[in-house]
Design a protein around this motif. Sequence first.
Motif, PDB file in Angstrom:
ATOM      1  N   LYS A 133      -6.428 -69.415   8.192  1.00 51.93           N
ATOM      2  CA  LYS A 133      -5.623 -70.693   8.710  1.00 51.93           C
ATOM      3  C   LYS A 133      -4.747 -71.217   7.637  1.00 51.93           C
ATOM      4  N   VAL A 134      -5.343 -71.468   6.470  1.00 52.84           N
ATOM      5  CA  VAL A 134      -4.675 -72.118   5.255  1.00 52.84           C
ATOM      6  C   VAL A 134      -3.703 -71.214   4.856  1.00 52.84           C
ATOM      7  N   GLY A 135      -3.836 -70.056   4.652  1.00 50.06           N
ATOM      8  CA  GLY A 135      -2.929 -68.914   3.964  1.00 50.06           C
ATOM      9  C   GLY A 135      -3.400 -67.796   3.488  1.00 50.06           C
ATOM     10  N   MET A 136      -2.676 -67.084   2.474  1.00 56.26           N
ATOM     11  CA  MET A 136      -3.218 -65.786   2.205  1.00 56.26           C
ATOM     12  C   MET A 136      -3.951 -66.150   0.681  1.00 56.26           C
ATOM     13  N   SER A 137      -5.147 -65.252   0.520  1.00 50.07           N
ATOM     14  CA  SER A 137      -5.927 -65.353  -0.854  1.00 50.07           C
ATOM     15  C   SER A 137      -5.041 -65.285  -1.979  1.00 50.07           C
ATOM     16  N   GLU A 138      -5.392 -66.237  -3.108  1.00 51.49           N
ATOM     17  CA  GLU A 138      -4.685 -66.151  -4.203  1.00 51.49           C
ATOM     18  C   GLU A 138      -4.476 -64.674  -4.911  1.00 51.49           C
ATOM     19  N   ASN A 139      -5.906 -63.802  -4.745  1.00 50.23           N
ATOM     20  CA  ASN A 139      -5.992 -62.444  -5.425  1.00 50.23           C
ATOM     21  C   ASN A 139      -6.250 -61.651  -4.239  1.00 50.23           C
ATOM     22  N   ALA A 140      -6.320 -60.343  -4.636  1.00 48.62           N
ATOM     23  CA  ALA A 140      -6.312 -59.295  -4.022  1.00 48.62           C
ATOM     24  C   ALA A 140      -7.420 -58.349  -4.461  1.00 48.62           C
ATOM     25  N   THR A 141      -7.964 -57.505  -3.832  1.00 48.41           N
ATOM     26  CA  THR A 141      -8.873 -56.571  -4.101  1.00 48.41           C
ATOM     27  C   THR A 141      -8.208 -55.221  -4.214  1.00 48.41           C
ATOM     28  N   VAL A 142      -8.038 -54.676  -5.308  1.00 53.01           N
ATOM     29  CA  VAL A 142      -7.581 -53.110  -5.262  1.00 53.01           C
ATOM     30  C   VAL A 142      -8.472 -51.864  -5.552  1.00 53.01           C
ATOM     31  N   ALA A 143      -8.154 -51.119  -4.602  1.00 51.24           N
ATOM     32  CA  ALA A 143      -8.886 -49.784  -4.573  1.00 51.24           C
ATOM     33  C   ALA A 143      -9.051 -49.138  -5.802  1.00 51.24           C
ATOM     34  N   LYS A 144     -10.168 -48.946  -6.110  1.00 51.47           N
ATOM     35  CA  LYS A 144     -10.735 -48.185  -7.503  1.00 51.47           C
ATOM     36  C   LYS A 144     -10.045 -46.634  -7.393  1.00 51.47           C
ATOM     37  N   GLU A 145      -9.736 -45.783  -6.590  1.00 50.05           N
ATOM     38  CA  GLU A 145      -9.353 -44.778  -6.338  1.00 50.05           C
ATOM     39  C   GLU A 145      -7.723 -44.586  -6.242  1.00 50.05           C
ATOM     40  N   GLU A 146      -7.087 -43.648  -6.519  1.00 50.79           N
ATOM     41  CA  GLU A 146      -5.796 -43.481  -6.465  1.00 50.79           C
ATOM     42  C   GLU A 146      -5.539 -42.281  -5.528  1.00 50.79           C
ATOM     43  N   ALA A 147      -4.260 -42.498  -4.735  1.00 53.88           N
ATOM     44  CA  ALA A 147      -4.051 -41.451  -3.676  1.00 53.88           C
ATOM     45  C   ALA A 147      -2.815 -40.684  -4.382  1.00 53.88           C
ATOM     46  N   LYS A 148      -3.003 -39.234  -4.450  1.00 55.39           N
ATOM     47  CA  LYS A 148      -1.840 -38.365  -4.913  1.00 55.39           C
ATOM     48  C   LYS A 148      -1.436 -37.459  -3.550  1.00 55.39           C
ATOM     49  N   ILE A 149      -0.138 -37.601  -3.354  1.00 56.11           N
ATOM     50  CA  ILE A 149       0.350 -36.872  -2.156  1.00 56.11           C
ATOM     51  C   ILE A 149       1.010 -35.680  -2.722  1.00 56.11           C
ATOM     52  N   LEU A 150      -0.026 -34.457  -2.645  1.00 53.61           N
ATOM     53  CA  LEU A 150       0.372 -33.091  -3.016  1.00 53.61           C
ATOM     54  C   LEU A 150       1.662 -32.454  -2.499  1.00 53.61           C
ATOM     55  N   LYS A 151       2.202 -31.764  -3.502  1.00 55.03           N
ATOM     56  CA  LYS A 151       3.394 -31.082  -2.769  1.00 55.03           C
ATOM     57  C   LYS A 151       2.904 -29.709  -2.034  1.00 55.03           C
ATOM     58  N   THR A 152       3.616 -29.631  -1.142  1.00 57.71           N
ATOM     59  CA  THR A 152       3.371 -28.241  -0.296  1.00 57.71           C
ATOM     60  C   THR A 152       4.265 -27.266  -0.782  1.00 57.71           C
ATOM     61  N   ALA A 153       3.820 -26.018  -0.514  1.00 55.86           N
ATOM     62  CA  ALA A 153       4.406 -24.959  -0.997  1.00 55.86           C
ATOM     63  C   ALA A 153       5.288 -24.410  -0.031  1.00 55.86           C
ATOM     64  N   ILE A 154       6.587 -24.550  -0.158  1.00 50.32           N
ATOM     65  CA  ILE A 154       7.622 -24.297   0.753  1.00 50.32           C
ATOM     66  C   ILE A 154       8.533 -23.501   0.209  1.00 50.32           C
ATOM     67  N   ASP A 155       9.308 -22.493   0.719  1.00 48.02           N
ATOM     68  CA  ASP A 155       9.994 -21.597   0.252  1.00 48.02           C
ATOM     69  C   ASP A 155      11.304 -22.105   0.582  1.00 48.02           C
ATOM     70  N   TYR A 156      12.179 -22.605  -0.124  1.00 48.45           N
ATOM     71  CA  TYR A 156      13.330 -23.187   0.266  1.00 48.45           C
ATOM     72  C   TYR A 156      14.489 -22.189   0.027  1.00 48.45           C
ATOM     73  N   LYS A 157      15.335 -21.898   1.142  1.00 45.37           N
ATOM     74  CA  LYS A 157      16.505 -20.954   0.913  1.00 45.37           C
ATOM     75  C   LYS A 157      17.910 -22.042   1.282  1.00 45.37           C
ATOM     76  N   PRO A 158      18.226 -22.101   0.126  1.00 48.33           N
ATOM     77  CA  PRO A 158      19.598 -23.125   0.396  1.00 48.33           C
ATOM     78  C   PRO A 158      20.580 -22.408   1.389  1.00 48.33           C
ATOM     79  N   PRO A 159      21.484 -23.152   2.048  1.00 45.17           N
ATOM     80  CA  PRO A 159      22.400 -22.640   2.888  1.00 45.17           C
ATOM     81  C   PRO A 159      23.598 -22.292   2.132  1.00 45.17           C
ATOM     82  N   GLU A 160      24.162 -20.967   2.756  1.00 47.91           N
ATOM     83  CA  GLU A 160      25.575 -20.374   1.849  1.00 47.91           C
ATOM     84  C   GLU A 160      26.623 -21.253   2.369  1.00 47.91           C
ATOM     85  N   TYR A 161      27.398 -21.748   1.670  1.00 48.13           N
ATOM     86  CA  TYR A 161      28.744 -22.276   1.935  1.00 48.13           C
ATOM     87  C   TYR A 161      29.938 -21.570   1.449  1.00 48.13           C
TER      88      TYR A 161
END
Length: 479
Positions: A342-370
């Motif tokens: 009710k008073v407000g938000m805590s002055e400090n936050a707890t940070v997760a020890k782990e990190e999340a890496k969003i991996l690249k997916t294998a996609i064959d990209y074919k650019p359109p012909e113009y």
Amino acid sequence: MPSKPAPIKKAAKKEPAKKEEAKAPEAAPAEAAPAETAPAPAEVEAAPAEAAAPAEEEPTPPPADEPTSAPVDLFVEDKNDTSVTIIWSQPEVVGNSGLDGYTIEICKDGTEDWKAVNEELQKSCRFVIKNQTTGDRLKIRVVAVNAGGRSPPVALPEAVLVKEVANRPKVRLPRFLRQRYVANVGEKINLSIPFTGKPKPVVTWTKDGQPLDTKRVNIRSTDRDSILFIRTAERDDSGVYEMCVKVEDFEDKASLILQIVELPGPPASVKIVDTWGFNVALEWTPPKDNGNTEITGYTVQKADKKTGDWFTVLDHYHRLNATISDLIMGNIYKFRVFAENKVGMSENATVAKEEAKILKTAIDYKPPEYKERDFTEAPKFTTSLNDRATTVGYSTKLLCSVRGFPKPKVIWMKNQMIIGDDPKYRQVCVQGICTLEIRKPGNFDGGVYSCKAKNTLGEATVSCKLEVKQPVVPDSEKK
């Protein structure tokens, strides 16, 4: 016979009679003895004469003065430790002589030593008997007085104990204190609780059933209220405060709950449970310190490891787990969580020890012909030059716009003569906007100005006329 001369003397108060008595000694100065015996027959004769006169007139004798009847309805209106207030009603029978006032008399119980307590007659039917001793029992009576004398007294049926009438005490707890009273740490607490009771009740306070700490809490009580004051509230001041008012064997109590709150601590732990695709699953636990009040929500933030800037992804979130979506492929993210109450938000936050890496997916990209498009274009002015007029010594600009591809070359001319690098002129061409600035033109700078644009596909020209005028001189300066 001796009783008759007295009324005769009272009735014979006429001036002639006095003169006769005064002249009697002068009539016989030499014969003293006869002079003394002479007035006696005159008085004897005068008495029957005067006594006979009323019998002949037959006047109505005046009514005799009579005292009033006794006052009625005597009772005690109020009393305290030193005085008794009584009231009564006037007698039912007053009589012709009227009513002069009342005398109030008292005596201690067990005695008959009646004494009047008012020096002068009391006119009203209410009187305060003051300066009495606490604990005495007094018999009280009231007597009506007029020209006829004292009336029969009217007395109280029982002796009165000189002591304040006790009214049961009652605490009037305000409505806003009937529920939990919440205040922030550091605030000033000033609560006034009214009460009633007679005589002045004895007020006591307790906290959680124990006496108050007078170093922390100040109590000030009057005849009508009691004030609880805390200069700077702390969390330890939270608890159940009970106020008790007591009059003799009667008492009344009221309780109020005081809750001192502050910002909560951060969540106890935050961890990344799973990562898939563009999503991350988080879990966290409630904070160890809730700020002495319930937790109302959580705020979840993310930060890209490259920039380190934090952004809020969930606000006022009530659950202890969440899924963060729409993350960018190839980035590495950190997460932290704030707790809220009710008073407000805590002055400090707890940070997760782990990190999340969003991996690249294998996609064959074919650019359109113009099909390549031919953007070549001969120069063309989209905005032409406009004729202008200026004054000698005031700089001016000529503006136009041109398009074309390849980028056309722009040439400025005056009266069909190329201006070139003349420092009097400033030529600028940015994004097809062509500007020619003429700095402080003189009398000979007027004329026709042209702008020519050309490339490998052709050329285009626009022109305008510039007129340079002489400044206007005021008449006062001409003289």
